[in-house]
Design an enzyme around this catalytic site. Structure first.
Site, short mmCIF file in Angstrom:
data_model
loop_
_atom_site.label_atom_id
_atom_site.label_comp_id
_atom_site.label_asym_id
_atom_site.label_seq_id
_atom_site.Cartn_x
_atom_site.Cartn_y
_atom_site.Cartn_z
CB THR A 134 -0.89 0.01 1.26
OG1 THR A 134 -1.49 1.28 1.42
CG2 THR A 134 -0.09 -0.29 2.53
CG ASP A 135 -1.15 4.95 -1.07
OD1 ASP A 135 -1.71 4.34 -0.12
OD2 ASP A 135 -1.76 5.78 -1.77
CD GLU A 136 -3.52 3.34 4.15
OE1 GLU A 136 -3.44 3.37 5.38
OE2 GLU A 136 -4.56 3.08 3.53
CE1 TYR A 160 -3.34 -2.74 5.62
CE2 TYR A 160 -3.29 -0.39 5.12
CZ TYR A 160 -3.32 -1.71 4.70
OH TYR A 160 -3.33 -1.99 3.36
CE LYS A 164 0.04 -4.68 2.92
NZ LYS A 164 -0.36 -6.03 2.40
P1 NAD Z 1 -9.65 -7.56 2.22
O1 NAD Z 1 -9.65 -7.26 3.68
O2 NAD Z 1 -10.88 -7.30 1.43
O3 NAD Z 1 -9.29 -9.11 2.00
C1 NAD Z 1 -8.26 -9.76 2.69
C2 NAD Z 1 -8.40 -11.25 2.42
O4 NAD Z 1 -7.31 -11.92 3.09
C3 NAD Z 1 -9.69 -11.86 2.95
O5 NAD Z 1 -10.25 -12.74 2.00
C4 NAD Z 1 -9.25 -12.61 4.20
O6 NAD Z 1 -10.08 -13.74 4.49
C5 NAD Z 1 -7.84 -13.04 3.79
N1 NAD Z 1 -6.99 -13.30 4.95
C6 NAD Z 1 -6.83 -12.52 6.05
N2 NAD Z 1 -5.97 -13.11 6.92
C7 NAD Z 1 -5.56 -14.27 6.31
C8 NAD Z 1 -4.67 -15.30 6.70
N3 NAD Z 1 -4.01 -15.27 7.86
N4 NAD Z 1 -4.49 -16.33 5.85
C9 NAD Z 1 -5.14 -16.38 4.66
N5 NAD Z 1 -6.02 -15.44 4.26
C10 NAD Z 1 -6.21 -14.39 5.09
O7 NAD Z 1 -8.40 -6.79 1.63
P2 NAD Z 1 -8.24 -6.05 0.23
O8 NAD Z 1 -8.82 -4.70 0.34
O9 NAD Z 1 -8.69 -6.95 -0.84
O10 NAD Z 1 -6.65 -5.89 0.19
C11 NAD Z 1 -5.83 -6.88 -0.42
C12 NAD Z 1 -4.37 -6.46 -0.28
O11 NAD Z 1 -4.18 -5.21 -0.91
C13 NAD Z 1 -3.91 -6.29 1.17
O12 NAD Z 1 -2.60 -6.80 1.29
C14 NAD Z 1 -3.92 -4.79 1.38
O13 NAD Z 1 -2.96 -4.39 2.34
C15 NAD Z 1 -3.57 -4.30 -0.02
N6 NAD Z 1 -4.08 -2.96 -0.35
C16 NAD Z 1 -5.43 -2.71 -0.31
C17 NAD Z 1 -5.91 -1.44 -0.67
C18 NAD Z 1 -7.39 -1.12 -0.69
O14 NAD Z 1 -7.75 0.00 -1.05
N7 NAD Z 1 -8.29 -2.05 -0.36
C19 NAD Z 1 -5.00 -0.44 -1.04
C20 NAD Z 1 -3.63 -0.73 -1.04
C21 NAD Z 1 -3.19 -2.00 -0.72
P1 TYD Z 2 -10.83 3.85 4.14
O1 TYD Z 2 -11.79 3.44 3.07
O2 TYD Z 2 -10.98 3.24 5.50
O3 TYD Z 2 -9.35 3.62 3.56
P2 TYD Z 2 -7.92 4.10 4.18
O4 TYD Z 2 -8.08 4.44 5.59
O5 TYD Z 2 -7.07 2.87 3.98
O6 TYD Z 2 -7.48 5.26 3.32
O7 TYD Z 2 -10.92 5.42 4.32
C1 TYD Z 2 -10.71 6.29 3.24
C2 TYD Z 2 -10.77 7.69 3.79
O8 TYD Z 2 -12.11 7.96 4.22
C3 TYD Z 2 -9.89 7.91 5.01
O9 TYD Z 2 -9.39 9.25 4.94
C4 TYD Z 2 -10.85 7.78 6.18
C5 TYD Z 2 -12.15 8.30 5.61
N1 TYD Z 2 -13.40 7.69 6.14
C6 TYD Z 2 -14.44 8.51 6.55
O10 TYD Z 2 -14.35 9.75 6.52
N2 TYD Z 2 -15.59 7.93 7.01
C7 TYD Z 2 -15.74 6.56 7.07
O11 TYD Z 2 -16.80 6.07 7.51
C8 TYD Z 2 -14.64 5.74 6.62
C9 TYD Z 2 -14.76 4.24 6.67
C10 TYD Z 2 -13.51 6.35 6.16
#
Ligand code: NAD
Ligand code: TYD
Length: 367
Positions: A134-136, A160, A164
């Site tokens: 992630t960019d975070e 988080y 990561k």
């Molecule tokens: P998500 O929370 O929707 O899904 C995570 C999945 O991992 C789930 O299916 C869960 O059951 C599985 N999981 C969790 N713990 C596990 C374990 N111990 N063993 C096996 N499976 C396990 O997450 P997402 O939003 O799809 O994110 C996927 C990846 O992308 C993550 O690594 C996250 O850090 C990264 N990422 C997500 C975003 C975003 O915007 N959602 C942005 C940047 C990076």
């Molecule tokens: P989120 O979807 O939780 O992603 P991330 O924290 O990984 O960026 O949140 C996106 C942005 O929206 C973040 O600045 C937090 C804000 N946010 C709200 O303002 N209200 C909400 O209910 C949630 C879930 C997030």
């Protein structure tokens, strides 16, 4: 032909990746390893269920023996590692699960990959471990700071992002120390189908449809760079096909937007959709848009998230020049599409929200 292990393939991005890959790489085998935590949902994988090249194993990435046996017996040559605890708010309330899965789990995967791909059992000519991050990890930007590049120093602020960051360092170390063929992508906030309705975009859509408050943390001026999940999948594909081993690539959406602006856009989309289609009023009678009121009336400013990062932005020049990759989906079109997906898939998100999808899983899968 590749044989992929996709960890976390029942989650939001992982399941989109599985569908993306099977659609475009008809000869490849895809095996999902997923622990099915609250975020893992087999309904997300329903379209792949009948594909002979798809298989699911219910298990934990922390289980090294299980991972080793999958790598060995399925002759896996590519790992795409999505599995993680992914929600910042949950990491603030309970960081332990984040350390366990994101740090210990990633290390368990790396150890298994090293043993099977580089140890005495080595059989494959080539292998790849792609780590999805992630960019975070880069921390928070001020309004005029330049966007994150791949060399921006790490400065994670939440449990988080710290977990990561730790996993990114382990992946890097396994390349430099042991010669594991790794790549890493650091992407911005994704949105798209199958997104668990605890994150901002799906939560806002679902709450508009149900007529519930739209919580905005703090002043709502925090900026995220929104990336459509299909663009993210294309970016990972480009890295697997053309990325250099040992390298890190940023994947962004060129979609910087303040949270409050994003929520306003979703409200406007709702108002237009309801005005254009009378049947939506019957489907979602509690939505303000069904009653001729503006959806934005639901906006509710709430207490800020502790340590809330102000701005993330991705400089995607390296991916563009080295991989020929650029995001294609414009934020406005992408948000309209995803809103329509949630409108048309109420059974999916209602089941996720009331937990009844777990019963569905038990009925459809014997586990
Ligand atoms: P998500 O929370 O929707 O899904 C995570 C999945 O991992 C789930 O299916 C869960 O059951 C599985 N999981 C969790 N713990 C596990 C374990 N111990 N063993 C096996 N499976 C396990 O997450 P997402 O939003 O799809 O994110 C996927 C990846 O992308 C993550 O690594 C996250 O850090 C990264 N990422 C997500 C975003 C975003 O915007 N959602 C942005 C940047 C990076
Ligand atoms: P989120 O979807 O939780 O992603 P991330 O924290 O990984 O960026 O949140 C996106 C942005 O929206 C973040 O600045 C937090 C804000 N946010 C709200 O303002 N209200 C909400 O209910 C949630 C879930 C997030």
């Amino acid at each position: 032909m590749r044989r992929l292990l996709v960890t976390g393939g029942a989650g939001f991005i992982g399941s989109n990746f599985v569908h993306y890959w099977l659609d475009r790489h008809a000869n490849d085998r895809v095996l999902v390893l997923d622990a099915l935590t609250y975020a893992g949902n087999l309904a997300n994988l329903e379209p792949a269920k009948t594909n002979a090249n798809f298989r699911l194993v219910h298990g934990d990435i922390c289980n090294g023996e299980l991972v080793e046996s999958i790598l060995r017996e399925q002759a896996i040559d590519t790992i795409v590692h999505f599995a993680a605890e992914s929600h910042v708010d949950r990491s603030i309330v309970g960081p332990d699960a984040f350390i366990q899965t994101n740090v210990v789990g990633t290390h368990a995967l790396l150890k298994a990959a090293r043993k099977i791909w580089l140890g005495s059992e080595k059989q494959l000519q080539t292998h790849r471990f792609h780590h999805v991050s992630t960019d975070e990890v880069y921390g928070s930007l001020g309004p005029n700071d330049p966007a994150f590049t791949e060399t921006t120093p790490y400065s994670p602020n939440s449990p988080y992002s710290a977990s990561k960051a730790a996993s990114d360092h382990l992946v890097r170390a396994y390349h430099h120390t042991y010669g594991l063929n790794v790549t890493t992508s650091n992407c911005s906030n994704n949105y798209g189908p199958y997104h668990f309705p605890e994150k901002l975009v799906p939560l806002t859509i679902v709450n508009i449809l149900l007529g519930k408050p739209l919580p905005i943390y703090g002043d709502g001026r925090n900026v995220r760079d929104w990336l459509h999940v299909t663009d993210h999948c294309r970016g990972i594909e480009a890295i697997l096909e053309r990325g250099r081993v040992g390298e890190v690539y940023n994947i962004g959406g060129s979609g910087e937007c303040e949270n409050i602006d994003l929520v306003h856009r979703l409200c406007e989309i709702a108002d237009h959709l309801f005005a254009a289609d009378a049947s939506l009023r019957h489907m979602y009678p509690s939505s303000p848009a069904a009653q001729g009121r503006a959806s934005k009336d639901l906006i509710s400013f709430v207490k800020d998230r502790p340590g809330h990062d102000r701005r993330y932005a991705i400089n995607a020049m390296k991916s563009r020049t080295e991989l020929g990759y650029a995001a294609k989906v414009q934020l406005s079109a992408g948000l309209r599409d995803v809103f329509t997906w949630y409108v048309n898939n109420a059974s999916w998100w209602r089941a996720v929200m009331d937990g009844s999808y777990r019963e569905w899983v038990r009925e459809h899968y014997s586990m």
